[in-house]
Design an enzyme around this catalytic site. Sequence first.
Site, PDB file in Angstrom:
ATOM      1  N   GLY A  48       0.775  -1.237   0.000  1.00 50.34           N
ATOM      2  CA  GLY A  48       0.000   0.000   0.000  1.00 50.34           C
ATOM      3  C   GLY A  48       0.804   1.283   0.000  1.00 50.34           C
ATOM      4  O   GLY A  48       0.313   2.327   0.432  1.00 50.34           O
ATOM      5  N   ASN A  85       1.541   3.039  -2.590  1.00 49.59           N
ATOM      6  CA  ASN A  85       0.857   3.978  -3.498  1.00 49.59           C
ATOM      7  C   ASN A  85      -0.396   4.550  -2.843  1.00 49.59           C
ATOM      8  O   ASN A  85      -0.714   5.727  -3.035  1.00 49.59           O
ATOM      9  CB  ASN A  85       0.527   3.296  -4.834  1.00 49.59           C
ATOM     10  CG  ASN A  85       1.724   3.265  -5.752  1.00 49.59           C
ATOM     11  OD1 ASN A  85       2.126   4.286  -6.304  1.00 49.59           O
ATOM     12  ND2 ASN A  85       2.343   2.096  -5.875  1.00 49.59           N
ATOM     13  N   MET A 119      -3.798  -6.639  -7.399  1.00 46.76           N
ATOM     14  CA  MET A 119      -3.230  -7.742  -8.190  1.00 46.76           C
ATOM     15  C   MET A 119      -4.287  -8.688  -8.783  1.00 46.76           C
ATOM     16  O   MET A 119      -3.972  -9.805  -9.138  1.00 46.76           O
ATOM     17  CB  MET A 119      -2.236  -8.541  -7.326  1.00 46.76           C
ATOM     18  CG  MET A 119      -1.097  -7.709  -6.798  1.00 46.76           C
ATOM     19  SD  MET A 119      -0.173  -6.852  -8.105  1.00 46.76           S
ATOM     20  CE  MET A 119       1.040  -5.957  -7.143  1.00 46.76           C
ATOM     21  N   ILE A 154      -6.987  -9.383 -11.833  1.00 44.06           N
ATOM     22  CA  ILE A 154      -7.431  -8.933 -13.162  1.00 44.06           C
ATOM     23  C   ILE A 154      -8.958  -8.904 -13.126  1.00 44.06           C
ATOM     24  O   ILE A 154      -9.609  -9.907 -12.799  1.00 44.06           O
ATOM     25  CB  ILE A 154      -6.936  -9.891 -14.276  1.00 44.06           C
ATOM     26  CG1 ILE A 154      -5.408 -10.001 -14.271  1.00 44.06           C
ATOM     27  CG2 ILE A 154      -7.497  -9.463 -15.634  1.00 44.06           C
ATOM     28  CD1 ILE A 154      -4.649  -8.969 -15.059  1.00 44.06           C
ATOM     29  N   LEU A 155      -9.508  -7.745 -13.437  1.00 46.71           N
ATOM     30  CA  LEU A 155     -10.969  -7.587 -13.384  1.00 46.71           C
ATOM     31  C   LEU A 155     -11.602  -8.013 -14.711  1.00 46.71           C
ATOM     32  O   LEU A 155     -11.000  -7.854 -15.770  1.00 46.71           O
ATOM     33  CB  LEU A 155     -11.306  -6.121 -13.067  1.00 46.71           C
ATOM     34  CG  LEU A 155     -10.862  -5.678 -11.659  1.00 46.71           C
ATOM     35  CD1 LEU A 155     -10.819  -4.165 -11.544  1.00 46.71           C
ATOM     36  CD2 LEU A 155     -11.757  -6.280 -10.583  1.00 46.71           C
ATOM     37  N   ASN A 169      -5.166   2.697 -13.195  1.00 46.91           N
ATOM     38  CA  ASN A 169      -4.219   1.757 -12.594  1.00 46.91           C
ATOM     39  C   ASN A 169      -2.812   2.342 -12.664  1.00 46.91           C
ATOM     40  O   ASN A 169      -2.481   3.053 -13.604  1.00 46.91           O
ATOM     41  CB  ASN A 169      -4.270   0.439 -13.378  1.00 46.91           C
ATOM     42  CG  ASN A 169      -3.287  -0.591 -12.861  1.00 46.91           C
ATOM     43  OD1 ASN A 169      -3.224  -0.869 -11.660  1.00 46.91           O
ATOM     44  ND2 ASN A 169      -2.498  -1.182 -13.759  1.00 46.91           N
ATOM     45  N   HIS A 207       1.034   1.198 -13.091  1.00 45.08           N
ATOM     46  CA  HIS A 207       1.810   0.024 -13.518  1.00 45.08           C
ATOM     47  C   HIS A 207       3.305   0.365 -13.472  1.00 45.08           C
ATOM     48  O   HIS A 207       3.719   1.423 -13.949  1.00 45.08           O
ATOM     49  CB  HIS A 207       1.404  -0.404 -14.933  1.00 45.08           C
ATOM     50  CG  HIS A 207       2.149  -1.612 -15.373  1.00 45.08           C
ATOM     51  ND1 HIS A 207       1.833  -2.871 -14.917  1.00 45.08           N
ATOM     52  CD2 HIS A 207       3.238  -1.752 -16.165  1.00 45.08           C
ATOM     53  CE1 HIS A 207       2.699  -3.736 -15.424  1.00 45.08           C
ATOM     54  NE2 HIS A 207       3.561  -3.085 -16.188  1.00 45.08           N
ATOM     55  N   SER A 260       3.683   3.960 -15.280  1.00 47.10           N
ATOM     56  CA  SER A 260       2.587   4.504 -16.097  1.00 47.10           C
ATOM     57  C   SER A 260       1.293   4.489 -15.296  1.00 47.10           C
ATOM     58  O   SER A 260       1.026   3.541 -14.556  1.00 47.10           O
ATOM     59  CB  SER A 260       2.352   3.635 -17.348  1.00 47.10           C
ATOM     60  OG  SER A 260       3.551   3.419 -18.062  1.00 47.10           O
ATOM     61  N   GLU A 270     -10.570  -3.657 -21.092  1.00 47.66           N
ATOM     62  CA  GLU A 270     -10.626  -5.128 -21.030  1.00 47.66           C
ATOM     63  C   GLU A 270      -9.286  -5.788 -21.360  1.00 47.66           C
ATOM     64  O   GLU A 270      -9.118  -6.982 -21.133  1.00 47.66           O
ATOM     65  CB  GLU A 270     -11.775  -5.655 -21.908  1.00 47.66           C
ATOM     66  CG  GLU A 270     -11.614  -5.497 -23.405  1.00 47.66           C
ATOM     67  CD  GLU A 270     -11.783  -4.047 -23.905  1.00 47.66           C
ATOM     68  OE1 GLU A 270     -12.120  -3.149 -23.098  1.00 47.66           O
ATOM     69  OE2 GLU A 270     -11.557  -3.821 -25.104  1.00 47.66           O
ATOM     70  N   ASP A 312      -3.429  -3.828 -18.884  1.00 47.36           N
ATOM     71  CA  ASP A 312      -2.513  -2.698 -19.089  1.00 47.36           C
ATOM     72  C   ASP A 312      -2.649  -2.079 -20.481  1.00 47.36           C
ATOM     73  O   ASP A 312      -1.711  -1.442 -20.987  1.00 47.36           O
ATOM     74  CB  ASP A 312      -1.047  -3.108 -18.837  1.00 47.36           C
ATOM     75  CG  ASP A 312      -0.836  -3.623 -17.423  1.00 47.36           C
ATOM     76  OD1 ASP A 312      -1.434  -3.060 -16.493  1.00 47.36           O
ATOM     77  OD2 ASP A 312      -0.079  -4.595 -17.253  1.00 47.36           O
ATOM     78  N   ALA A 346       8.926   7.773  -9.497  1.00 44.59           N
ATOM     79  CA  ALA A 346       7.837   7.836 -10.486  1.00 44.59           C
ATOM     80  C   ALA A 346       6.464   7.577  -9.863  1.00 44.59           C
ATOM     81  O   ALA A 346       5.628   8.476  -9.800  1.00 44.59           O
ATOM     82  CB  ALA A 346       8.106   6.861 -11.631  1.00 44.59           C
ATOM     83  N   GLU A 347       6.226   6.376  -9.370  1.00 48.86           N
ATOM     84  CA  GLU A 347       4.858   5.999  -8.979  1.00 48.86           C
ATOM     85  C   GLU A 347       4.236   6.953  -7.968  1.00 48.86           C
ATOM     86  O   GLU A 347       3.107   7.422  -8.148  1.00 48.86           O
ATOM     87  CB  GLU A 347       4.850   4.580  -8.387  1.00 48.86           C
ATOM     88  CG  GLU A 347       5.256   3.532  -9.383  1.00 48.86           C
ATOM     89  CD  GLU A 347       5.085   2.115  -8.846  1.00 48.86           C
ATOM     90  OE1 GLU A 347       4.098   1.830  -8.159  1.00 48.86           O
ATOM     91  OE2 GLU A 347       5.963   1.280  -9.128  1.00 48.86           O
TER      92      GLU A 347
HETATM   93  C1  GAR Z   1       3.643  -1.138  -7.283  1.00 51.36           C
HETATM   94  O1  GAR Z   1       4.932  -1.140  -7.817  1.00 51.36           O
HETATM   95  C2  GAR Z   1       2.602  -1.108  -8.376  1.00 51.36           C
HETATM   96  O2  GAR Z   1       2.960  -0.299  -9.452  1.00 51.36           O
HETATM   97  C3  GAR Z   1       2.557  -2.546  -8.772  1.00 51.36           C
HETATM   98  O3  GAR Z   1       2.680  -3.271  -7.569  1.00 51.36           O
HETATM   99  C4  GAR Z   1       3.358  -2.479  -6.585  1.00 51.36           C
HETATM  100  C5  GAR Z   1       2.449  -2.329  -5.392  1.00 51.36           C
HETATM  101  O4  GAR Z   1       3.045  -1.624  -4.362  1.00 51.36           O
HETATM  102  N1  GAR Z   1       1.336  -2.841  -9.453  1.00 51.36           N
HETATM  103  C6  GAR Z   1       1.232  -3.781 -10.384  1.00 51.36           C
HETATM  104  O5  GAR Z   1       2.143  -4.500 -10.711  1.00 51.36           O
HETATM  105  C7  GAR Z   1      -0.151  -3.899 -11.003  1.00 51.36           C
HETATM  106  N2  GAR Z   1      -0.081  -4.641 -12.225  1.00 51.36           N
HETATM  107  P1  GAR Z   1       2.200  -0.926  -3.198  1.00 51.36           P
HETATM  108  O6  GAR Z   1       1.214  -1.966  -2.657  1.00 51.36           O
HETATM  109  O7  GAR Z   1       3.257  -0.601  -2.181  1.00 51.36           O
HETATM  110  O8  GAR Z   1       1.523   0.277  -3.763  1.00 51.36           O
END
Ligand code: GAR
Length: 204
Positions: free
Chosen positions: A15, A17, A94, A96-97, A111, A113, A145, A151, A154, A183-184
Amino acid sequence: MEDKARVAVMVSGGGTNLQALIDAQRAGLIEKGEIVLVISNREGAYAVERAEKAGIETHVVTRKACGGQEGFEAKCKELIDAHNIDLIVLAGFMVILSKDFVSYYDHKIINIHPSLIPAFCGDGFYGIIPHQEALKRGVKVTGASVHYVNEIADGGEIIAQKAVNVEEGDTPEILQRRVMEQAEWLILPVAVAKICRKIVKERS
Ligand code: GAR
């Protein structure tokens, strides 16, 4: 009453992000949005603790407890619709919807990524894997990103991207951390703030 877009965040893990969003909200950077709901598909995810600490209504909804994907999505829909959510943010989510779920919330789900889409993305590319593959391929630049969810895994419209350098001696874990920090945690709150402003503007 202040007009704010109502935001739900869906999480599965640590968590960080989600924390970046909570911190940005506290700092007044998401002035037209408010996180009102967090859904975790994993019991014991640290993201749940972060959400609870921030005083956000939080639900753990597992596929197991719901009898599979269909029941899981039905329960999420029930929660999301009961909270009049305007924007759903997948922040380290994590699962896929299904096509049905994403088309029901067309252009309402975004989302984050951990790569520069279209590199290292799609089915099977999640968590640490995009970083492992980036190092294997020997790229010198990677990043993150933010995109709309459709559907195709990514495959939705890209909203924001930020590049991050790969350094000599990087391990997947070191690179993952750098991509998060550089980045994120920056582009996700900015994208959420921007979309919330747009939602509020469009309904005024
Ligand atoms: C993050 O790096 C996010 O971008 C990635 O998982 C990590 C989660 O970290 N997400 C994916 O790979 C989705 N396809 P967090 O729980 O600390 O935010």
